[in-house]
Every structure is written in structure tokens, then in C-alpha cells.
Design a protein around this motif. Sequence first.
Motif, PDB file in Angstrom:
ATOM      1  N   ALA A 123      34.778  92.423 108.981  1.00  0.00           N
ATOM      2  CA  ALA A 123      36.170  91.984 108.936  1.00  0.00           C
ATOM      3  C   ALA A 123      36.710  92.038 107.510  1.00  0.00           C
ATOM      4  CB  ALA A 123      36.295  90.574 109.503  1.00  0.00           C
ATOM      5  N   GLU A 126      37.351  95.609 106.546  1.00  0.00           N
ATOM      6  CA  GLU A 126      38.564  96.129 107.185  1.00  0.00           C
ATOM      7  C   GLU A 126      39.808  95.723 106.413  1.00  0.00           C
ATOM      8  OE1 GLU A 126      40.816  96.133 111.557  1.00  0.00           O
ATOM      9  OE2 GLU A 126      39.108  94.797 111.195  1.00  0.00           O
ATOM     10  N   ILE A 127      39.837  94.472 105.956  1.00  0.00           N
ATOM     11  CA  ILE A 127      40.977  94.026 105.164  1.00  0.00           C
ATOM     12  C   ILE A 127      41.019  94.778 103.830  1.00  0.00           C
ATOM     13  CG2 ILE A 127      42.026  92.066 103.985  1.00  0.00           C
ATOM     14  CD1 ILE A 127      40.853  90.277 106.184  1.00  0.00           C
ATOM     15  N   LEU A 162      47.460  94.310 110.423  1.00  0.00           N
ATOM     16  CA  LEU A 162      46.243  93.947 111.158  1.00  0.00           C
ATOM     17  C   LEU A 162      46.417  92.756 112.085  1.00  0.00           C
ATOM     18  CD1 LEU A 162      43.524  94.325 108.354  1.00  0.00           C
ATOM     19  CD2 LEU A 162      44.204  96.014 110.070  1.00  0.00           C
ATOM     20  N   LYS A 166      43.438  88.357 111.349  1.00  0.00           N
ATOM     21  CA  LYS A 166      42.772  88.986 110.205  1.00  0.00           C
ATOM     22  C   LYS A 166      43.419  88.539 108.892  1.00  0.00           C
ATOM     23  CE  LYS A 166      39.697  91.482 112.389  1.00  0.00           C
ATOM     24  NZ  LYS A 166      39.933  92.870 112.747  1.00  0.00           N
TER      25      LYS A 166
END
Length: 414
Positions: A123, A126-127, A162, A166
Motif C-alpha cells: 500500500a 502504491e502511494i 486512489l 489509501k
Amino acid sequence: MSLFCHQFEVDFVQTAGVIIEYSPMHMGHVHLLEEIRRLLGTDTAVICAMSGDFVQRGDFAVVGRRARAKAAVQSGADLVLEIPLPWAVASAERFADGGVQVLLDAGLVSHIAFGSECGDADALREIAECLLSDAFQEALRRGLTTGRPYAACRQKAVEQILGPEKAALLESPNNILGIEYCKSLLRRGSDVQPLTVPRVGAAHDEKDADGPIASASAIRALLRAGERETALARMAPAMRRAYEEEEAAGRAPVFQETCERAVLARLRSMTEEDFAALDEGREGLCNRLYDASRTAAGVAEILEKAKTKRYAYARLRRMVLWAYLGLAPAAFPKEVPYLRVLAANAMGRELLARMRKTAAVPVLTKPADVRRLGAEARELFELEARAADLYALAYPDLSAAVGGSVWREGPVIV
């Protein structure tokens, strides 16, 4: 045959990197080191990249670099390398990139490990990818035109791409640092993997020290309040021993307030042009600091007068610290020019032997080594030496503040 087998084992042992400050080290930090070996294997070597005498929030480390590095090695790390000053006292993004540079330049690490509130490396990665995208930059640009704080605009921009779940990860400080580590790895095209474990104990800036694991902020607050025994009980055992040794020598605890007059003298002697050199964003903060420094009778008062809703105290604290140390952000190096060894154990010395072949930049194990390097590296080392001498002025016992320590001291070998 046994020597060959030992060499084979050392050459192929898995190595994790950790970016640390340990001001001071507490049991949550020890937990992370233990979790690294639980997840990667008990024979995993650990290299730490550690800030020196000053830390990212724009403050003096509560105890000096050598004591903290020694405690790290006695608590489970094998080798401690220094994050040079221009990265150690910078924004979260630059601090993270400096730590990542140090670890990657060693040429040994397979993972960069860190604690986080979410405990989800995928996670956070992804950010990080989102923050590096063109779509994010456009959304951020639109948000900043509203005059809202940067952090709020960043989170809103991520939310647009997102989603809110998120984006909410950007509300927690250890998540933010983890994202910055991932960003640095992505920008540098590294195949080193992020490894995160859920943070245990108190939150990053939690002031309550009653739980089983207190934050470093809470421990510093106890020391400031004179609650020494309670503070010591919250430190990692090796940190407590190292702290007590420094305390007995008149070198701990270290707080900016001890040399506040020196900080104020530096600020009041600076011109408006000197203050302008501290403002990376050219956003007028330098003018607010200059005006505040003319009338305020303390650093806290200067920060309060210069503060606006848009900018966090940490940014202002860093600017004040840069002024005291004579740092000019525009002159900060882009890349770490050398690796300076602060502490090592037996495995750490084996890692140093391997780094003769793997390191991307020179490795300094004694101060004289810097004289063989280029002009930029020598200039950075001289800056570190001056900063260490200014740090020493905050020792409780001024007679212990002998200058030139960086030129005399080598690594701590445990």
C-alpha cells in the motif's frame, strides 16, 4: 576448510538496511530489529543509516552520535553509517532519500525495513508511485492554488486518484516516511525491497509515557521535566547504559535551550539576505523569521511569531537550525559523497570488508581518510566537524565541549 565456509557464509548472508535517529532508542526500535530477523532469517545482517548530532525535526539529538550508534550495535544492529548533515536536517523527502542513498551505496542491502502504522508495504509503495505520477503533480498544483497547507493538498490529490482509504495513510508520520523511502527506491530504479512491520507501543509523537513502550518524544519530555529515572526506564537497555556514560561525562542530556543565547545571537546578527538563503520555496517565510528574530527573546517565541497555518513548526525549526549551523540549502550536495562509519560489531567489520568491493562511494573509517577525497567530500566533512563543535555547546557541562571531536574520533567497535 572452516575459513572458506565462514567466508562463503558472510558473502551470501542476507542484509537489511534501517534508517534511524534513535533520539533516544526505545523498545519499539528494538522490536523492529527483532522483527527483521524473524521475517528474513536469524542470520540476517543489519546496516543502519543514522543521523548524526542533529535530527530531521530541526533539533539537537538528545545524546551524541557515537553513544546512539553504540547503543544501536549493542541492541541488534551490525553496522551504523552516518546520514550526512544536509540530509539529516532536511524535509522528510530529502531525509528519506539521504538514508536510502547511504544504504544503497553500501552495495549490500536486499531490503530497507521500517516501522509503519499500517504495516502494509504494498500500500505504501502504491502511494509512492502515485506521488511520482504526472496526474498527482497536476492535482497537487491545483490544490496549492487554494492556499491550503501542502500536506492537506497532497492528501487531497492522492484521494482524487486512489480514493480516501489509501489517502488516509498519509495522516500518520511513520507511514509518510515509509512512502518517502519507497519513492526514493523507485526514483533510483532500485530492486531493493521495502519491508515494513506494524509500529508497536506509543505513536510517533505521543507524549504519554505510561505504556510499555514510550515514544522518543515522550522520553525526551521526561528528561526535560527532570524525571530522569522514568525516562531511563523507557529507553532500550543499551541506550540507557550509553546515556548514563554520556551523562557522567557531562555530555547529556542535550537540548537546544542550553545554547539558546548562541542561537539567538546568530539569528540577530543575520541580514535579510542571510534569511532569504534559508527559504527553499521563496515563499516569504524568511521575512517572517527575520522580523520575529528582531524582537523575540527566545527561539520558541520566534517560531510562534513566524508560524502560519500553511507551514508546520518543523520547517521553521529546520530553518532556525540551518541558520545556527551556517547551512545554505541551495548549496546542499545532490548525492552522498562518502559513507562514514559510526559503529560496528564483528559482523559489521565483515560487512565493511565486503564493502571494499561493493560500495559505490568511498568508505571513511578514520577522519584522515577524507583528505584523499575530492573537494566536495572534504567540504562536507569540514561542515560536519563545525556542526559537531556547535552541538557540543549544548552539553550540560561546558568544560566537556572540547572542539575538534570529529577529527579525533573513529568508529565505536563493539
